[in-house]
Structure formats: C-alpha cells, structure tokens
Write an enzyme that holds these catalytic residues in place. Structure first.
Site, PDB file in Angstrom:
ATOM      1  N   HIS C 322       0.821  -1.087  -0.026  1.00 51.07           N
ATOM      2  CA  HIS C 322      -0.032   0.050   0.042  1.00 51.07           C
ATOM      3  C   HIS C 322       0.957   1.239  -0.111  1.00 51.07           C
ATOM      4  O   HIS C 322       1.818   1.442   0.776  1.00 51.07           O
ATOM      5  CB  HIS C 322      -0.839  -0.118   1.263  1.00 51.07           C
ATOM      6  CG  HIS C 322      -2.019   1.112   1.165  1.00 51.07           C
ATOM      7  ND1 HIS C 322      -1.992   2.443   1.118  1.00 51.07           N
ATOM      8  CD2 HIS C 322      -3.403   0.706   0.890  1.00 51.07           C
ATOM      9  CE1 HIS C 322      -3.127   3.155   1.223  1.00 51.07           C
ATOM     10  NE2 HIS C 322      -3.951   2.173   0.741  1.00 51.07           N
ATOM     11  N   ARG C 342      -6.281  10.280  -0.060  1.00 51.74           N
ATOM     12  CA  ARG C 342      -5.887  10.774  -1.390  1.00 51.74           C
ATOM     13  C   ARG C 342      -7.123  11.175  -2.126  1.00 51.74           C
ATOM     14  O   ARG C 342      -6.992  11.849  -2.876  1.00 51.74           O
ATOM     15  CB  ARG C 342      -4.815  10.028  -2.042  1.00 51.74           C
ATOM     16  CG  ARG C 342      -3.335   9.935  -1.838  1.00 51.74           C
ATOM     17  CD  ARG C 342      -2.385   8.917  -2.356  1.00 51.74           C
ATOM     18  NE  ARG C 342      -2.863   7.608  -1.592  1.00 51.74           N
ATOM     19  CZ  ARG C 342      -2.873   6.614  -2.490  1.00 51.74           C
ATOM     20  NH1 ARG C 342      -2.738   6.544  -3.856  1.00 51.74           N
ATOM     21  NH2 ARG C 342      -3.082   5.345  -1.923  1.00 51.74           N
TER      22      ARG C 342
END
Lengths: 238, 268, 551
Positions: C322, C342
C-alpha cells in the site's frame, strides 16, 4: 533492539517500568502496550487482533501510580508509561438479543423491548469514561431508551465492540449490542433507499450487460489495453 | 424569550401530542423552548423509590447540561420529570453533604450548585395570562375539569401552586374562553404506576375521578401529566368493562386547549 | 505538536506550497513511464527477493522467499499420531476463516438451505478478526447511471496488468451491485445523500466514482453487520481453533479439516461434506521485511494447507504494497493510511513540499513513485529512527471539502493520529509503502471451486484474499472487500449445493500430508521450518534467548 547512534556505538535505550497483572517488567519507552508486552515475552493468543485500533481485541485497563482513575484503552493504540499497572480484558460476557431483521420494526420501543435493561441506566457515565473510542456511550444508551434510533446509530457508529463499556456498567447493560441493533435498524429502515442501486440490480438480473460482458471476456490483451488506455475518467469535481 | 427545555422520554414517545402542542402554544405567547443539546432520563423510577444518591446522578447531570447550555430556567413539562428534577435541584441547594458526594463522583463534570431553576410550563403561564387572552382566536366555550394529579403539588416544597387547592389551570382555561367546574378530586391520585402491576386500582381511580367530573358538569378533563393522561384516557375502555354504565369523558393536555383556542393547525 | 523539531522546516515548506498545489495536479503517467518506474523501484521487481518453488503442483513458479519458506516447510503434526476415527464435529459446510469471506459464505450456505447447526466457521482468532474489519476506504460497485459493470471490468483488468482471470473479474463486477443491495437490506449504514443516493468517490485506478463507504470504517461496518446476522441465524463458530491441515477421503475429495484449539492445545477432527477456505492473506509474513497493515493472524495458513492437498497457486509473484503506510510515529509504523485520504484530495509531497506523482495512480505505481522519491531522488523526510517517508498533505482535505470533513469521513484516521498527538487537520502526515495485500493465491474457477493439476479439487472451495486470479498482478482499492463478499457468497452457495447432494465422506485421511513430506524430502528440503505458522512471534529477542520449553 538497542539503537545505534550515528557513530555506530550502542546507546542505552530509555526504559520504563510497567506491571503486567502485577508483575514488574522493564520495557523500552515509546512502545505501545501491545508491543511492550511482547517485548517482555508475552506471545498473544487472545488480546491481539488487528493491531490497528479496529477490532477491539486488545481492550486493556490500567492505573497509574498516584492516580485513582481506572483508565481504559486499546493496547495497540496506547503508549506505555512509567508506573503503569495493567491487565487486558480480552473477552466480555454479554448476551446479544436474537432478532429477525425482516420481521422487526424500527419504532420507539424496539430497542428497549430487546434490551429492557437499558432502563436501568442511572446516568453515571462510567461507560463513556471507559470507551477507548471516546464515544458518548451514555448518550447513545439514553437515546436508545427514548427510542431515538437515528441518534443512537449516529453516536455509536465508531464503536469497535471491545466490551469495556459493558464490563464497567453498574446497570449491567451490554451497550455495544444495543448499538449494533440501533445501527442495523437505521441502515435498513430509516436511511432512505438507494434507487439507482435497485435500478442497476434489476438491469443485471434482466441480463442487460451479459452480451457485452461475454465479448469483453473474449478480448485479447491488446484490445483490452487499447480500451483501457482510452478510458474517459470521471472528473474529480461534481 | 428563550428557556431551556427538558422534554423527558414520554414527550418524545407516547405524549408526542403534548410536546407538539406545548411548543406551538408557547411560541405563540412569545416563549421559545430550546431543547437541551444533551439530556438523559430524569431518573424517575429510582429517585421515587429510594434515597440512594446514585439515583440522583441523572437529574443532576441534566441540570449541569442546562447550565452548560446557558439556561437559568429549565422547563420540564412532564410532571414526573418536573418532580424528579425539582427535588434533585432542591437537594443541590440544601444538602451540602449529599452534593459534595455527587460532585466528587461525577469528577468529569463541573460541580453543581443548584443555580438552575426548574419550572413547569404552568408556572410560566401564570405570568403570561394577558398575552394568552390576547392570542385567543376561537374561545373554547365548553366546561372543563382541571386535573392536577399529585406530582406537581407534592411534596409541598416543590408545588407549582397552592398545594391543597391549586387554581393555575383553571385560570388558564378561563383565559382561553372556557369555563371551569367545581372538581373536588382534582389532586386525587390517578393510580400512577399501578397501571403496570395493579390495573384494578387504576380502573377504580379512573371511575371515581371521571364520574365526579361528569357529575359536576364537565365536558372534558384537562391535565398536564402524561401518566395521568394515560390512566384517565386510555384506561376508560377498561373501566367500561367493569362498569357498563360508565360514560367517560375526553381528556386533553392543557397545551392542546391552548393551540385550539389560538387557532393553530396541528399536523396529523 | 508531536513531530520532532527536525521536521519543522519541511512542514513549513509543505504549508508554503499548499495554495499553489490546490490549483494543479501532476499528470497521470503514461504506460511506458509506469513500466519503467515499476521495474526500477517496485519491490516486486527485485529478483533476489523471490525464488522458484521446489515442490508441489505449482513447482517452478516464482514466489517471494517468505512464501516459499512456508510452502517448503514441514507439517506441524505427524499424521500417524492423529486419531481420525473419533470425529469431534460433523458439518455439511465447514468454513475455515471467520472474516468477511467466511461469514458471507456461511450466510449464503444458510440461505441456500443448510441448517445453521450444520455450518461451522472455524477461526484462528475471534469471529471477525480479519483484514476485512480493517478495510477503511470502501467497496466498489458500478451502480450509478454513468457507470456499468463493463467499465468496472476494464478498470479491474487494466489495474491488474491484464493478468486477471476474465471469468472471475466478470463475476466480481456483475455481482457487486447485488452485494451492496444485500448489505443495504441487512442494515449496513453506507454513506448516503439525503435522497438515498450512495456517496461514491474515486479510488486509485478507477475511471468512475464507485467507491462506497461507511465513513472510514467500511470493513468494520460490513463485518459487524454480517457477524451479527450470523449470530442471529445461529451459525456455529469455533474461535481460537484454526485449521492446521485439510482432511481428504483418501480419494482426492476434501473431507473436512483438523483443527487445533490454541488454548487447550488439543486437536479436533471435523468431518465435512464441503469445505471452504477463507483464511485471508499473508501480511504477517513481512515480505522483504516490510511492516504490514494486516491483522495478527494473516499468516497464509490457507495457502499452505490447500497446496498440500493439491491446489494450484497463481500470481503469487506479485505483492501489493500500500503506498501509504504510517512512517511516523514509530508506535504505529506500517499501519494503513487509507487511500481515501488521497481520494478526498490529500496530495503526496516530498521533503520540499513538491508534488511528484498524481495522488490516484494504481497502488503499485503510487508506491513505486514514493520509494523512488525517498531512495532514488533522496527527497524523503528522515525520521529519528532512520526511516524515510513522504508527506501526505491531509490539511488539504478540509480546504477542499470544508471544515469537519476529516473528522466526519476519516474519523478512524483522525482518531489514530490524535492518539499520538498529531492533528491531521492541521499537519500533514508522514507515509511510506507498507505490505498490504496478497494479489494472488490459490486458483479458483467462477464457482469458487479450487483448481488442482487436473481440474477442480472435489469439495473444496475458496473465497477472499486466499484465492488468486481475481485481481491479476495488482488489486485496486475497494475490490478486496468486494472480493470477500462476492466470492464468499459464491463459495457459500456452491458449497451448500454440493453438500446437499453429497454423501458424508466415508473415511478420513491425512495421506496427502505424508506424500507432501516425501516430496519435501526428495527435494532435499531440511526439516527446519514448520507450517502453517498460525501466529507470528514478536517476543523480545532477549526473552527468547533465555526461554526454555518445559511445561
């Protein structure tokens, strides 16, 4: 485990004393309770789950020297402190009501009917003080008592079901089970239904996409790559 | 004028009509009842049953919330809540020893000193009779028996009016254009929580109270307590089973009469 | 302010560039750029970190060393010492694993007509302790008018570098809306607008906003609802009782499993008409020494057990890191910072406050770009323990979506950082890639049946992270929760159908384990490793050096 300084020589780590179920151990400062117990030699079977604050497996209570408070926290999310006396509570005996979601109704008596003991709440607020998620536990129990399912669902949403509230309650309420039912009632009966979802399920069941899907599944990587690279991307802004 | 408002659970559930009519009626006479941001059960069953301090926590905590929200006055319409909160507040003012224990136990809360005053909406009305008269559009015209029950009057230290012979509801009815009948059973017990365990007692009380009101010429009974309201209104069908000749009477909250006389349309 | 003094200068630079960065995002990379970046900087492309398997059905295929270590390991038990004649539990459907996939499988086996008392979930930790419960970001489903399962299909297969099995992808995307509907009916509290429309956002590599969420507790909300439902219907659950080997009937049909009570240390024999493997992934193997986002029990036990009974592995050469694991503070290094940060507008920036990658590239690309920034360009922030990371500029989220957004929609993240004195509304957070997901796994067909050398392995099904083929070489955000639910459902239904027709296995055998041991010996693998691992061991080195086993 000792850190090396820039010159490469070993530096002494800062250590703190903790008492695991009354036994003293010296562990490096800065570790979480969970990692400190492992450092001390404990290998978890119970008492560790996600190790990231989501599962509620590592409920821990502790007192600090010179402080009458009984603190409640998650071992994976709490840093050890010098003079901490701790024990984990990896399991909470608490009865869950059994219900058929399709047959029950979301009215102002549902929660108190399934969990009549919530009427024993004397507003002592101990549950709220015990919650490692810092939820307003007493408030959602009180909302449940007066049938405000939406409020109970909202206030309890971040509950990780660690059971500390239920362990501390003088009225012997199993708060987190009450909250679970409140949220399911809200999600199923009070929140408005997503119409576009229903639409799409219908389209899929009617086979609307089947033909094209078959075609796509047979495409070569080259064809797929071409389509993929030419995708239009929905803009960020609404 | 804005006042703190403590609804209690019954006004949010069984006595919703009490809350709806009260809020509308008070708005009309210039009083905004602002619900506390956070509130809890008043703690009633326990506080009436025992003097254990634990059972005062809920009430005191509600008073702290009222203070936190900046209210000097807290309006509690449900007689049971009124009684519980008012008695707790009295204790806060007078029983230093008890309060020091409660304050020490609730160490996450600021100390409480009894400085919020708990009032019943009927006490507010006392000072607003002129405004009420001015707001009437459809005078009531009928004859009413004002029923107080016990919790607004006893113990006498917390009574909203002369505890043996109250008259505030009668003055309200007259201001709304109704007339009042003589009603000796106006502060007789309605049977209270016996409705759960000893229905016969409630049936008996209901029969005596309503029959007495009828004999005195009343067209309807007016009350302010959700439990009295339930025992007097909902239990009439049970009374009929025991006394087939029983004729019954409609039962209203005083606030329902206010909205009716003010000509306010209620939804539903 | 809980950040060390030496971060201050860099944080100031991040603050200074923020206004400018709000106006413009870096371009998304072209295919060629991505390929080059991945080859040079993604950990998957380090040849020395992998090796060829020496034994079993997938002999010769390349897997990370840590995976090879547990595949090429000896069993925990000696088959001859196990008494299979006494059966402790009989089941129509045995489900190994109590996470999202296992629980969905149990419920759908029940809907398919299996009595709840004949369904057993055997799980290593507690029911629900799983990666499912930790999934924050969301779950994908193409249920909006501007979207379709076909577009979803293209996103999945492109994100997976076209290595996915097409029939599995088709099931994933076509069943997705059905799953969300099922959840809605069970009472899962998805984020919705006042008119009921699902609030959906982008995830890395999506071309439509189809990420459904329940704040940033999506997996937890799904897990606690389906677990509550499993308890309502009365599914039998054996906690702290992991499977340590599968059993067969001696003729290749899987016939249940051998469980181990972690607390009493006794074994249980479970005879089952059908068995579902739903043990999750391998994060706790710490591939290449990476910290992980995974839960305590993610030790790939299912891979080991299924491989010994003849299951094929696929896509095990690719590992998902990740892009944004916590790099500071030390106490929570490696834990997940959801991609939703994000999605909602938090930008990755370097030590000088400069953008260096589009925030929503597919995960492998995003991760490689962060590694390059730290180690290739030396533009990372160095922590007091010598770790490197880049900033994720979280304060931008409230600037874009309004004050309160972080607390409302990223409550879990906000709470986690607050516990360590960092206010992510005011200060950026420091991140570095962390081991997150097992992209590949045991191969299944579109009915969730496990495949071996010669077609399906009778009576064995698999669902969730343990299986491979759905995501190819890279899984997109929001497709793992979906995988657990879609293939959990399929496995539950098909295992139930199979069990309804099948007879009880007549005999029980561990002969396949003996055969596997022989193969290990033939390949000259030393008897120094045992598997399945069951639990990682994080005890302090000093303690271990003086530990003696005498009880």
């Amino acid at each position: 485990m000792a850190r090396k300084s820039k010159k490469g020589e070993k530096q002494e780590m800062e250590m703190v004393r903790i008492y695991i179920m009354g036994k003293e151990y010296k562990v490096p400062a800065g570790l979480t309770i969970m990692k400190a117990m492992e450092y001390a030699g404990y290998r978890y079977i119970r008492g560790a789950g996600c190790r990231a604050g989501f599962c509620g497996a590592c409920a821990t209570v502790y007192r600090k020297e010179g402080d009458y408070k009984l603190h409640a926290d998650l071992a994976c999310q709490t840093t050890v402190e010098d003079g901490m006396w701790l024990v984990q509570l990896p399991f909470t005996p608490a009865n869950k009501a059994i219900y058929d979601m399709d047959k029950i109704e979301a009215d102002d008596k549902t929660l108190v009917n399934f969990y009549p003991e919530i009427a024993r709440c004397v507003s002592c607020n101990t549950c709220t003080k015990a919650c490692p998620q810092e939820l307003d536990v007493m408030d959602y129990i009180q909302a449940s008592l007066r049938g405000d399912i939406a409020k109970a669902a909202e206030l309890s949403f971040d509950c990780i079901q660690c059971g500390l509230c239920a362990m501390r309650c003088p009225a012997e309420i199993a708060h987190y089970h009450v909250a679970q039912l409140a949220r399911r009632l809200y999600g199923k009966y009070i929140a408005p239904k997503a119409r576009h979802l229903e639409e799409r399920v219908k389209e899929i069941e009617e086979g609307k996409f089947d033909e094209e899907m078959k075609k796509m599944m047979k495409m070569s990587v080259t064809q797929l790559r071409k389509l993929y690279n030419a995708r239009d991307i929905e803009p960020e802004e609404d | 004028m804005e006042m703190g408002y403590y609804p209690g659970c019954t006004l949010k559930t069984n006595a919703k009509v009490f809350e709806d009519s009260l809020l509308k009626a008070f708005e009309k006479i210039g009083i905004k009842l602002k619900e506390l941001n956070k509130w809890y059960c008043c703690g009633t069953v326990y506080s009436l049953a025992t003097d254990n301090l634990m059972y005062r926590l809920a009430a005191i905590r509600n008073l702290i919330r009222a203070k936190e929200d900046g209210h000097e006055k807290l309006v509690a319409p449900c007689s049971i809540c009124y009684n519980t909160l008012k008695q707790a507040n009295l204790m806060a003012k007078s029983d230093e020893e008890a309060m020091s224990k409660i304050n020490a136990f609730m160490d996450e809360e600021p100390d409480y000193d009894g400085s919020v005053s708990v009032i019943h909406p009927l006490e507010v009305i006392e000072a607003k009779l002129q405004e009420i008269k001015a707001a009437v559009k459809k005078p009531l015209g009928k004859k009413y028996a004002a029923y107080y029950g016990c919790l607004l009057l006893r113990p006498k230290e917390i009574a909203i009016d002369e505890h043996e012979n109250p008259s505030i509801m009668e003055r309200l009815i007259e201001a709304l254009g109704g007339s009042v009948v003589n009603f000796p059973l106006k502060n007789e017990c309605c049977g209270s929580y016996n409705v759960a365990s000893n229905k016969e007692a409630v049936i008996d009380a209901n029969y005596r109270i309503i029959t007495n009101a009828r004999r005195n010429g009343a067209d309807a009974i007016v009350t302010s307590c959700p439990l009295c309201h339930f025992n007097l209104k909902e239990m009439q069908k049970e009374v009929k089973k025991v006394h087939p000749e029983f004729a019954g009477l409609p039962v209203y909250y005083f606030s329902e009469l206010m909205v009716e006389a003010f000509g306010i349309e209620m939804e539903g | 302010m809980a950040y060390p003094k030496e971060f201050e200068k860099s944080i100031r630079k991040v603050e200074e560039t923020r206004e400018e960065r709000l106006k413009k995002l870096p371009e998304r990379m072209k295919e060629k750029e991505k390929d080059e970046l991945l080859k040079k900087w993604h950990p998957d492309y380090k040849p020395e970190a992998k090796r060829k398997l020496k034994v079993g059905v997938s002999k010769g295929s390349i897997v990370p060393n840590e995976v090879a270590d547990i595949i090429e390991a000896y069993p925990l038990i000696k088959p001859d010492e196990i008494d299979l004649s006494q059966v402790d539990y009989e089941a129509d459907v045995l489900i190994i694993g109590g996470g999202g996939a296992g629980t969905a499988a149990a419920l759908y086996a029940y809907y398919e007509g299996i009595k709840p008392e004949n369904i057993i979930i055997a799980t290593k930790l507690r029911h629900g302790d799983s990666n499912t419960i930790m999934a924050q970001g969301g779950i994908q489903a193409a249920d909006k008018p501007n979207d379709s399962p076909l577009i979803h299909y293209l996103d999945v297969i492109g994100g997976g570098h076209f290595a996915n099995k097409p029939d599995l992808v088709a099931r994933l995307v076509m069943d997705a809306p059905l799953i969300i509907k099922w959840h809605e009916e069970l009472g899962v509290m998805y984020d919705k607008k006042p008119d009921g429309e699902m609030i959906t956002i982008h995830g890395g590599g999506t071309s439509r906003k189809r990420m459904h969420s329940a704040k940033d507790y999506t997996g937890m909300e799904i897990m606690r609802v389906i677990r509550d439902e499993a308890r309502n219907v009365g599914i039998k659950v054996l906690e702290f009782s992991p499977a340590i080997e599968l059993l067969t009937d001696g003729n290749g049909r899987v016939a249940g499993a051998l469980l181990y009570n972690l607390e009493t240390e006794q074994y249980y024999v479970v005879r089952a008409k059908a068995t579902i493997m739903a043990t999750g992934g391998f994060g706790r193997l710490h591939i290449q020494g990476f910290p992980t986002t995974n839960h305590y029990g993610a030790t790939a036990d299912g891979l080991v057990m299924a491989y010994r009974v003849g299951a094929k592995l696929r896509d095990m050469d690719s590992v998902q890191y990740h892009p944004t694991g916590v790099a500071y503070p030390e106490q929570i290094v490696g834990l997940l910072v959801t991609e939703k940060v994000r999605s909602l507008g938090g930008q990755p920036v370097n030590v000088d406050g400069e953008q260096f990658v589009h925030p929503l590239e597919p995960r492998d690309v995003e991760a490689a770009a962060i590694i390059r920034e730290c180690y290739g360009r030396n533009k990372g922030v160095v922590t007091p323990t010598g770790m490197r990371g880049v900033w994720l500029d979280s304060p931008m989220i409230d600037m874009i979506h309004g004050e309160g957004t972080i607390e409302r929609r990223l409550g879990a993240m906000f709470r986690m950082f607050s516990r360590f004195g960092i206010d992510m509304r005011q200060e950026p957070i420091l991140v570095f890639p962390t081991l997150h997901y097992q992209n590949g796994g045991i191969e299944i067909d579109a009915d969730a049946r496990v495949l071996g050398k010669n077609g399906t392995i009778e009576a064995l099904f698999a669902a969730g992270e343990v299986e491979g083929g759905v995501h190819g070489k890279n899984r997109l955000m929001g497709n793992s929760l979906l995988d657990t639910q879609v293939f959990g459902r399929i496995a539950g239904i098909n295992a139930a159908r199979y069990a309804k027709k099948a007879r009880k296995p007549r005999s029980l055998s561990l002969e396949h384990v003996n055969k596997y041991v022989q193969e290990l010996k033939k390949a000259r693998i030393k008897e120094e490793r045992k598997a399945p691992l069951l639990l990682p061991d994080y005890r302090g080195k000093e303690v271990l050096s003086r530990a003696i086993d005498i009880l």
